[in-house]
Motif scaffolding. Structure first.
Motif, PDB file in Angstrom:
ATOM      1  N   GLY A   1       0.712  -1.223  -0.169  1.00  0.00           N
ATOM      2  CA  GLY A   1       0.010   0.081   0.108  1.00  0.00           C
ATOM      3  C   GLY A   1       0.873   1.394   0.066  1.00  0.00           C
ATOM      4  N   ALA A   2       1.904   1.222   0.565  1.00  0.00           N
ATOM      5  CA  ALA A   2       2.702   2.395   0.676  1.00  0.00           C
ATOM      6  C   ALA A   2       3.868   2.590  -0.517  1.00  0.00           C
ATOM      7  CB  ALA A   2       3.712   2.415   2.077  1.00  0.00           C
ATOM      8  N   VAL A   3       4.508   1.675  -0.997  1.00  0.00           N
ATOM      9  CA  VAL A   3       5.244   1.858  -1.937  1.00  0.00           C
ATOM     10  C   VAL A   3       5.202   1.032  -3.325  1.00  0.00           C
ATOM     11  CG1 VAL A   3       7.298   2.561  -0.389  1.00  0.00           C
ATOM     12  CG2 VAL A   3       6.977  -0.146  -1.028  1.00  0.00           C
ATOM     13  N   GLY A   4       4.143   0.338  -3.401  1.00  0.00           N
ATOM     14  CA  GLY A   4       3.910  -0.683  -4.357  1.00  0.00           C
ATOM     15  C   GLY A   4       4.337  -2.125  -4.331  1.00  0.00           C
ATOM     16  N   ALA A   5       3.829  -3.086  -4.708  1.00  0.00           N
ATOM     17  CA  ALA A   5       4.164  -4.334  -4.895  1.00  0.00           C
ATOM     18  C   ALA A   5       5.485  -5.093  -5.156  1.00  0.00           C
ATOM     19  CB  ALA A   5       3.140  -5.465  -5.626  1.00  0.00           C
ATOM     20  N   SER A   6       6.253  -4.191  -6.332  1.00  0.00           N
ATOM     21  CA  SER A   6       7.296  -4.726  -6.674  1.00  0.00           C
ATOM     22  C   SER A   6       8.557  -4.138  -5.725  1.00  0.00           C
ATOM     23  CB  SER A   6       7.736  -4.295  -7.952  1.00  0.00           C
ATOM     24  OG  SER A   6       7.574  -2.674  -8.099  1.00  0.00           O
ATOM     25  N   ARG A   7       8.380  -3.034  -5.165  1.00  0.00           N
ATOM     26  CA  ARG A   7       9.328  -2.359  -4.341  1.00  0.00           C
ATOM     27  C   ARG A   7       9.334  -3.125  -2.870  1.00  0.00           C
ATOM     28  NH1 ARG A   7       7.707   2.192  -6.716  1.00  0.00           N
ATOM     29  NH2 ARG A   7       9.292   3.270  -8.046  1.00  0.00           N
ATOM     30  N   SER A   8       8.091  -3.718  -2.615  1.00  0.00           N
ATOM     31  CA  SER A   8       8.065  -4.355  -1.260  1.00  0.00           C
ATOM     32  C   SER A   8       8.709  -5.553  -1.147  1.00  0.00           C
ATOM     33  CB  SER A   8       6.537  -4.967  -1.109  1.00  0.00           C
ATOM     34  OG  SER A   8       5.773  -3.644  -1.100  1.00  0.00           O
ATOM     35  N   LEU A   9       9.220  -5.958  -2.299  1.00  0.00           N
ATOM     36  CA  LEU A   9      10.220  -7.195  -2.455  1.00  0.00           C
ATOM     37  C   LEU A   9      11.509  -7.174  -1.853  1.00  0.00           C
ATOM     38  CD1 LEU A   9       8.691  -9.010  -5.628  1.00  0.00           C
ATOM     39  CD2 LEU A   9       8.460  -9.898  -3.176  1.00  0.00           C
TER      40      LEU A   9
END
Length: 431
Positions: A174-182
């Motif tokens: 929710g904060a930085v997007g799914a790809s960056r969450s990795l």
């Protein structure tokens, strides 16, 4: 019951004073947190950015587990022949690099569903080797009387990761997007490799093959593990129970995020919260594993942990919109309590009754069959969701998850209170 070091926290052999166990524990815990973040992030990434269908999301889950079917048996022989600690470090570093490629390609606008499938599959191969290695390493650094306590603490670490990981994944998405969450996965694998590198105790030599003796062929070594499991009736029942449970648990997991997002209209943060709350049962059972084993018996809790939580699984398909989505977390909490307690007790049973020289290959047999059915379960979840709908598919999964209890309820475990020790330390000759 005879008092043992495992039942005396202040004893000289306490796990809290075992440096290598604490390093293995923290490394395994860090390595478990990453996949729990990915549990939410990868399906959300596939759904939101790559516009995947329900079946394509289930295929993503399936590919993560397919290596258990293809590589578990060779991994057992590999772990027996090489240094387990170095193998685990190499697996952590490999998974770190693979997961780091996803946000980099996403930032460059080059990420595809095909590459995501490749990353998940290759990371799955490394996870197979890591899992066989750490489960075989544990009996080398703790005493037999400490195995239930040690496995309970490892299960506790997994439960903590299950609580923090999905919630962290949902919030980061929710904060930085799914790809960056990795990037959170990258950090956890780096931490795991670092802690494992600090372990000092050398690997104990296997008594199966003296230094001057030529090793048997790989095929014969693989067969030794299979034959041992087949001859031991309790180990065989445990394998059947784990396999049936894993099949339906993964079928449920393959459609869970899609069900909450598309059927219940839950936001990403709510999905993360459901998974986090659903891990509370595993956290509590991990904390209390040794006390429960002392109270009811280390063998008896194997079938009790499978039988008693079952009715609560049906709260998952009963989940509704708004706050009603939390019913799903109650069912997941019962499932995580079952999984942590059953896995702690059954793994301890396996480690105690299996000769040390066979343990890696017996562990590999379990991963091959019990985890090998997981990609089939994941695909089944996707097929059921497509054919009869998401909610109806969850009803089938809930019934299937509970049915796994039948193999251990009607088994020799019903006549046991505690786990026996291995009858012999030797390894049977291959037929």
């Amino acid at each position: 019951m005879v008092d043992s070091p495992a039942s005396r926290p202040s004893a000289p052999g306490s796990l809290w004073r075992n440096r290598d166990f604490l390093l293995l524990w923290s490394g395994q815990g860090a390595g478990t947190l990453g996949p729990q973040v990915a549990l939410v992030v990868l399906p959300l990434l596939a759904l939101d950015q790559l516009h995947a269908s329900s079946f394509q999301v289930s295929l993503l889950t399936s590919l993560g587990w397919l290596p258990y079917l293809l590589f578990s048996l060779p991994a057992g022989v590999l772990v027996d022949r090489l240094d387990q600690r170095r193998l685990m470090i190499a697996c952590d570093l490999g998974r770190m690099l693979l997961l780091a490629s996803v946000p980099l390609l996403a930032l460059a606008g080059r990420l595809s569903l095909g590459w995501l499938y490749a990353v998940v599959g290759l990371a799955g191969v490394l996870t197979v080797v890591f899992t066989v290695a750490y489960r075989s390493r544990l009996p080398q650094i703790v005493s037999p009387d400490q195995l239930v306590d040690a496995n309970g603490k490892l299960g506790l670490c997994e439960s903590l990761a299950e609580i923090a990981g999905p919630g962290l994944g949902g919030m980061l998405t929710g904060a930085v997007g799914a790809s960056r969450s990795l990037l959170a996965n990258v950090l956890t694998y780096a931490l795991s490799a670092t802690t494992l590198g600090l372990m000092r105790s050398p690997r104990k030599p296997s008594p199966a093959v003296p230094p001057a003796t030529r090793r048997p062929p790989v095929r014969a070594e693989l067969r030794q593990g299979l034959d041992f499991v087949r001859r031991e009736p309790v180990l065989l029942r445990l394998l059947l129970t784990t396999s049936a449970s894993n099949f339906f648990v993964t079928a449920q997991g393959a459609v869970a995020v899609t069900f909450m997002v598309r059927e219940l209209r839950a936001p990403s943060s709510a999905v993360g919260l459901v998974f986090a709350l659903g891990s509370v049962g595993g956290l509590l059972s991990g904390l209390l594993a040794r006390r429960i084993a002392d109270r009811f018996g280390s063998a008896r809790i194997i079938w009790l942990s499978m039988l008693l939580p079952g009715p609560l699984y049906f709260l998952m398909p009963l989940a509704g919109h708004g706050w009603g989505v939390l019913w799903y977390s109650v069912g997941l909490s019962a499932l995580s309590a079952n999984a942590t307690l059953f896995n702690t007790a059954s793994l301890s049973y396996r480690q105690r009754v299996t000769p040390a020289a066979l343990l890696s290959r017996v562990n590999a047999v379990y991963l091959w069959i019990a985890y090998g059915v997981i990609p089939l379960g994941s695909l089944t979840g996707g097929v059921l969701a497509t054919a009869i709908g998401l909610r109806a598919a969850l009803w089938v999964c809930a019934l299937g998850m509970w049915s796994g209890a039948l193999f251990v309820v009607f088994s020799p475990l019903r006549r046991m209170r505690d786990t026996p020790l291995a009858a012999a330390a030797g390894v049977p000759e291959p037929a």
